[in-house]
Write a protein that holds these residues in place. Structure first.
Motif, mmCIF file in Angstrom:
data_model
loop_
_atom_site.group_PDB
_atom_site.id
_atom_site.type_symbol
_atom_site.label_atom_id
_atom_site.label_comp_id
_atom_site.label_asym_id
_atom_site.label_seq_id
_atom_site.Cartn_x
_atom_site.Cartn_y
_atom_site.Cartn_z
ATOM 1 N N TYR A 34 10.322 -14.791 52.704
ATOM 2 C CA TYR A 34 9.260 -15.371 53.549
ATOM 3 C C TYR A 34 9.485 -15.044 55.030
ATOM 4 N N GLN A 41 0.627 -14.568 49.158
ATOM 5 C CA GLN A 41 1.545 -15.302 50.055
ATOM 6 C C GLN A 41 2.457 -14.372 50.837
ATOM 7 N N GLN A 74 -1.737 -26.696 49.452
ATOM 8 C CA GLN A 74 -0.600 -27.089 48.623
ATOM 9 C C GLN A 74 0.633 -26.202 48.858
ATOM 10 N N PRO A 75 1.089 -26.073 50.113
ATOM 11 C CA PRO A 75 2.241 -25.219 50.385
ATOM 12 C C PRO A 75 3.552 -25.844 49.899
ATOM 13 N N GLY A 76 4.501 -24.970 49.542
ATOM 14 C CA GLY A 76 5.793 -25.469 49.067
ATOM 15 C C GLY A 76 6.969 -24.939 49.853
ATOM 16 N N SER A 77 7.014 -23.618 50.031
ATOM 17 C CA SER A 77 8.220 -22.981 50.578
ATOM 18 C C SER A 77 8.508 -23.322 52.029
ATOM 19 N N TYR A 100 -5.457 -20.919 43.258
ATOM 20 C CA TYR A 100 -4.245 -20.600 44.027
ATOM 21 C C TYR A 100 -4.033 -19.084 44.102
ATOM 22 N N THR A 118 0.004 -28.534 38.652
ATOM 23 C CA THR A 118 -0.755 -27.308 38.970
ATOM 24 C C THR A 118 -0.690 -26.249 37.875
ATOM 25 N N THR A 162 9.369 -26.337 45.064
ATOM 26 C CA THR A 162 10.397 -25.745 45.920
ATOM 27 C C THR A 162 11.619 -26.658 46.008
ATOM 28 N N GLY A 210 -0.789 -21.596 49.917
ATOM 29 C CA GLY A 210 0.641 -21.819 50.074
ATOM 30 C C GLY A 210 1.041 -21.601 51.524
ATOM 31 N N THR A 211 2.332 -21.470 51.721
ATOM 32 C CA THR A 211 2.878 -21.333 53.070
ATOM 33 C C THR A 211 2.297 -20.120 53.814
ATOM 34 N N ARG A 213 -3.242 -14.724 36.511
ATOM 35 C CA ARG A 213 -2.188 -15.398 35.750
ATOM 36 C C ARG A 213 -2.859 -16.443 34.871
ATOM 37 N N HIS A 254 3.788 -28.807 47.625
ATOM 38 C CA HIS A 254 4.254 -28.489 46.270
ATOM 39 C C HIS A 254 5.756 -28.757 46.182
HETATM 40 C C1 LIG Z 1 0.047 -23.371 42.154
HETATM 41 C C2 LIG Z 1 0.918 -23.236 43.357
HETATM 42 N N1 LIG Z 1 0.546 -23.843 44.506
HETATM 43 C C3 LIG Z 1 1.288 -23.762 45.625
HETATM 44 C C4 LIG Z 1 2.476 -23.046 45.645
HETATM 45 C C5 LIG Z 1 3.285 -23.024 46.913
HETATM 46 O O1 LIG Z 1 3.365 -21.770 47.464
HETATM 47 P P1 LIG Z 1 4.474 -21.424 48.573
HETATM 48 O O2 LIG Z 1 5.792 -21.766 47.998
HETATM 49 O O3 LIG Z 1 4.295 -19.972 48.765
HETATM 50 O O4 LIG Z 1 4.136 -22.239 49.759
HETATM 51 C C6 LIG Z 1 2.902 -22.388 44.479
HETATM 52 C C7 LIG Z 1 4.137 -21.597 44.489
HETATM 53 O O5 LIG Z 1 4.487 -20.865 43.605
HETATM 54 C C8 LIG Z 1 2.107 -22.487 43.303
HETATM 55 O O6 LIG Z 1 2.469 -21.895 42.159
#
Ligand SMILES: Cc1ncc(COP(=O)(O)O)c(C=O)c1O
Length: 357
Positions: A241, A173, A230-233, A168, A82, A42, A213-214, A138, A39
């Protein structure tokens, strides 16, 4: 040039730590045989997205159409939006299909019908994932029959192509305890698995299930229903975290701030306030002292207490942001350094501020 010569406040990214994080996630997903779609909400940088794709990412996720557009213009060939697409943004999304393979998520039959109408009149078919509410409450349609109903609508609507499910679990998380996080994640993925079974029992294939996510991707791998995470952080991590135990990722993101005033006993005032570092997830950590604490002292100022030693105006201090996404979105560029503290150059945060179309 080394970091000591950087202006303050600066958003600093340690590229060696970033690379270790990118490689770790890519190798975990590769070993498990699951697709990785990081994702970009971030980091907001097409350059970092390019590194993620080079390490095997199948595409990226974007939170907003503006972010997706920056990624597409930066050469990312496959983007999953997303956040639910709404009618005012549909024409822009359809146009973006010319630049990248864009997939969108829906949770509403009327919105889906409108998207189908507009896509048909533009002569295109938009790939669509049905977004399932797996407990965050949400967005998303409820699991099971309500999801099946929307899938059926999708398969009957021209201009859109049903591609799979998104579910998601953002609310999980930051469950700090790994055993508890694993337990609640697995039961959430079970909701997605049951929904997939319900849809397939009705004769519709579900080739793509994207989630996690992460904090939860390992449990998505363990459960097995997801085809993609689909991790971002994980690229940057943050001090919130860092409390989530058992995650093999390190902080690569810092705010380098400068002391501006030392006139009140027991406190230092630094040049990083609300405009520099976000605080909705608590104050940033002071990197080199577990006793020191930061508190915001206005738009441009922060107050640091409990820091040992003598400090003078102009001294530098390192903060670890408590929330990487919202802090990054406050800055125009990263100052890139390596493990040795050498300054390597500036990287634009190209999708910074692209919170709309
Ligand atoms: C829809 C969606 N997918 C993936 C993520 C990534 O999550 P993270 O940043 O905790 O890895 C987010 C983060 O807000 C999200 O909103």
């Amino acid at each position: 040039m080394t970091f000591e010569e950087l202006d303050t406040p600066s958003l600093v990214l340690n590229v060696d730590a970033l690379n270790r994080n990118l490689e770790r996630m890519a190798s975990d997903c590769r070993a498990a045989g699951i697709a990785l779609r990081p994702h970009v909400k971030t980091h907001k940088s097409p350059w970092i997205a390019g590194r993620q794709l080079a390490l095997g990412g199948v595409g990226v996720c974007a939170a907003k159409l503006g972010e997706a557009t920056v990624m597409a213009q930066g050469g990312v060939p496959d983007v999953l939006l997303t956040t639910e697409l709404t009618p005012p943004k549909m024409d822009a999304a359809i146009q973006l299909l010319g630049l990248t393979r864009l997939t969108v998520v829906v949770d509403d039959a009327e919105v889906l019908a409108e998207l189908g109408r507009r896509a048909s009149s533009a002569g295109v078919e938009v790939p669509v994932l049905v977004d399932v509410n797996v407990g965050q409450n949400r967005c998303g349609v409820d699991p099971g029959e309500p999801a099946l109903e929307l899938v059926r609508t999708c398969t009957r609507t021209g201009g859109v192509g049903f591609a799979g499910l998104q579910g998601y679990e953002g609310h999980l998380q930051h469950v700090y305890d790994p055993e508890e996080r694993r337990r609640v994640s697995l039961s959430t993925f079970e909701l997605l698995a049951e929904t997939k079974q319900t849809i397939e029992a009705a004769g519709v294939e579900v080739p793509w299930v994207t989630t996690a996510g992460t904090g939860t991707y390992r449990y998505a791998i363990e459960h097995g229903v997801a085809t993609e995470v689909q991790p971002g952080s994980y690229v940057a991590m943050d001090s919130n975290y860092a409390r989530v135990r058992d995650l093999p990722y390190e902080s690569s993101l810092f705010v380098l701030c400068g002391v501006v005033s030392v006139n009140r006993p027991g406190q230092l005032i630094v040049d990083a306030g609300w405009k520099t570092v976000s605080t909705e997830d608590g104050p940033p950590a002071v990197r080199d002292s577990s006793e020191a604490t930061y508190a915001p002292a206005g738009d441009e100022h922060g107050r640091i207490t409990g820091l040992a030693g003598k400090h003078r105006p102009g001294d530098q201090l390192w903060l670890v942001p408590s929330h990487c996404d919202t802090t990054i979105n406050l800055h125009d560029h990263y100052c890139m350094i390596n493990d040795g503290g050498e300054f390597l150059g500036r990287l634009p945060i190209a999708a910074r501020g692209r919170i709309a179309n």
